[in-house]
Write a protein that holds these residues in place. Structure first.
Motif, PDB file in Angstrom:
ATOM      1  N   THR A  63      30.697  20.481  47.423  1.00  0.00           N
ATOM      2  CA  THR A  63      29.602  21.151  47.753  1.00  0.00           C
ATOM      3  C   THR A  63      29.434  21.209  46.460  1.00  0.00           C
ATOM      4  O   THR A  63      27.730  22.330  45.871  1.00  0.00           O
ATOM      5  CB  THR A  63      29.902  22.729  48.437  1.00  0.00           C
ATOM      6  OG1 THR A  63      31.350  23.150  47.445  1.00  0.00           O
ATOM      7  CG2 THR A  63      30.285  22.115  50.221  1.00  0.00           C
ATOM      8  N   PRO A  77      24.762  16.870  47.408  1.00  0.00           N
ATOM      9  CA  PRO A  77      22.772  16.858  47.585  1.00  0.00           C
ATOM     10  C   PRO A  77      22.161  18.288  46.864  1.00  0.00           C
ATOM     11  O   PRO A  77      20.863  17.677  46.880  1.00  0.00           O
ATOM     12  CB  PRO A  77      22.813  16.843  48.836  1.00  0.00           C
ATOM     13  CG  PRO A  77      24.548  16.849  48.946  1.00  0.00           C
ATOM     14  CD  PRO A  77      25.407  17.351  48.529  1.00  0.00           C
ATOM     15  N   SER A  78      22.211  18.774  46.340  1.00  0.00           N
ATOM     16  CA  SER A  78      21.773  19.645  46.427  1.00  0.00           C
ATOM     17  C   SER A  78      21.421  19.030  44.532  1.00  0.00           C
ATOM     18  O   SER A  78      20.657  20.216  43.686  1.00  0.00           O
ATOM     19  CB  SER A  78      22.010  21.186  46.158  1.00  0.00           C
ATOM     20  OG  SER A  78      23.362  21.109  45.583  1.00  0.00           O
ATOM     21  N   GLY A  85      18.838  15.323  47.362  1.00  0.00           N
ATOM     22  CA  GLY A  85      18.642  16.596  48.939  1.00  0.00           C
ATOM     23  C   GLY A  85      18.120  16.000  50.579  1.00  0.00           C
ATOM     24  O   GLY A  85      19.358  14.811  50.309  1.00  0.00           O
ATOM     25  N   LYS A  86      17.069  16.719  50.998  1.00  0.00           N
ATOM     26  CA  LYS A  86      17.341  16.003  51.956  1.00  0.00           C
ATOM     27  C   LYS A  86      15.636  14.593  51.839  1.00  0.00           C
ATOM     28  O   LYS A  86      15.531  14.373  53.004  1.00  0.00           O
ATOM     29  CB  LYS A  86      15.947  17.328  52.686  1.00  0.00           C
ATOM     30  CG  LYS A  86      16.705  18.328  52.911  1.00  0.00           C
ATOM     31  CD  LYS A  86      15.584  19.277  53.694  1.00  0.00           C
ATOM     32  CE  LYS A  86      16.898  20.484  54.189  1.00  0.00           C
ATOM     33  NZ  LYS A  86      16.269  21.838  54.508  1.00  0.00           N
ATOM     34  N   ASN A  96      20.513  13.945  52.374  1.00  0.00           N
ATOM     35  CA  ASN A  96      21.583  14.877  52.122  1.00  0.00           C
ATOM     36  C   ASN A  96      22.808  14.254  52.049  1.00  0.00           C
ATOM     37  O   ASN A  96      24.074  14.279  52.207  1.00  0.00           O
ATOM     38  CB  ASN A  96      22.463  15.097  53.666  1.00  0.00           C
ATOM     39  CG  ASN A  96      20.511  16.126  54.050  1.00  0.00           C
ATOM     40  OD1 ASN A  96      20.469  17.681  52.843  1.00  0.00           O
ATOM     41  ND2 ASN A  96      20.500  16.546  55.052  1.00  0.00           N
ATOM     42  N   THR A 141      25.951  12.990  49.101  1.00  0.00           N
ATOM     43  CA  THR A 141      27.106  13.460  48.325  1.00  0.00           C
ATOM     44  C   THR A 141      27.256  12.473  47.405  1.00  0.00           C
ATOM     45  O   THR A 141      27.175  10.611  48.060  1.00  0.00           O
ATOM     46  CB  THR A 141      27.781  13.536  48.394  1.00  0.00           C
ATOM     47  OG1 THR A 141      27.825  14.907  49.002  1.00  0.00           O
ATOM     48  CG2 THR A 141      29.165  13.831  46.921  1.00  0.00           C
TER      49      THR A 141
END
Length: 202
Positions: free
Chosen positions: A88, A166-167, A171-172, A188, A190
């Motif tokens: 994460t 993803p952040s 991301g989305k 989302n 990685t």
């Protein structure tokens, strides 16, 4: 990007100065005094036209290597995705330690890279496959946050693996495939990159 809000006041100031000079000239003539032309001219110009300059956009020079690059840089690396759930947080791993100058935030880097999806190891992008066989220059201000955070501290001549959550990637927002044989990036996702640093410039 041109900042037109700054260019406009400069033109207005130039126009105001021209009007002020014109006003001074007419009052001098009415008092019987003729103002001498500037720059040693024997005759004043018939008319003057305000000139404007077009701002130029600075270009970043392509960095060039300053150290001998490893033999491993001559071929496209294989990316091995770790087992287990995706991390994460950003994971940085130096596969080959460089010996040259250190990358700082905001630098431009000359790199070759391969990017794959963490979930299945499928390639979504690779500079190696663009047809040129040459590394690409990437200003760090123009890339995803995972690169902005993961590349500074790397030394020229180094190979680094980044696992980007993803952040710090897209991301989305899903991304389409970029080249032949590449896959799209689902929302989302990685990402795993292996990056060879050929050169760096500030």
């Amino acid at each position: 990007m041109t900042n037109r809000s700054l260019a406009a006041p400069a033109l207005a100031a130039a126009a105001a100065a021209a009007l002020a000079l014109a006003g001074c000239g007419s009052s001098s003539s009415s008092s019987g005094i003729t103002v001498a032309p500037s720059a040693g001219l024997t005759q004043a110009p018939a008319s003057t036209t305000p000139t404007t300059t077009t701002p130029t956009t600075a270009t970043t020079a392509t960095p060039t290597p300053t150290v001998a690059l490893p033999a491993a840089f001559k071929s496209k690396p294989t990316v091995t995705v770790p087992t287990g759930p995706p991390p994460t947080k950003l994971v940085i791993k130096d596969l080959i330690k460089g010996t040259g100058p250190v990358v700082k935030a905001g630098d431009t880097v000359l790199v070759q890279y391969v990017g794959v999806l963490y979930k299945n190891g499928k390639q979504f992008d690779a500079s190696w496959d663009d047809g040129s066989g040459q590394p690409v220059a990437e200003p760090l201000g123009d890339v995803i946050p995972g690169w902005q955070e993961g590349i500074p501290g790397m030394k020229e001549g180094g190979r680094r693996e980044l696992i980007i959550p993803p952040s710090l990637a897209y991301g989305k927002t899903p991304r389409p495939a970029t080249g032949t044989g590449d896959v799209s990036i689902p929302a989302n996702s990685t990402l795993v990159f292996v990056i060879d640093l050929h050169a760096v410039s500030s």
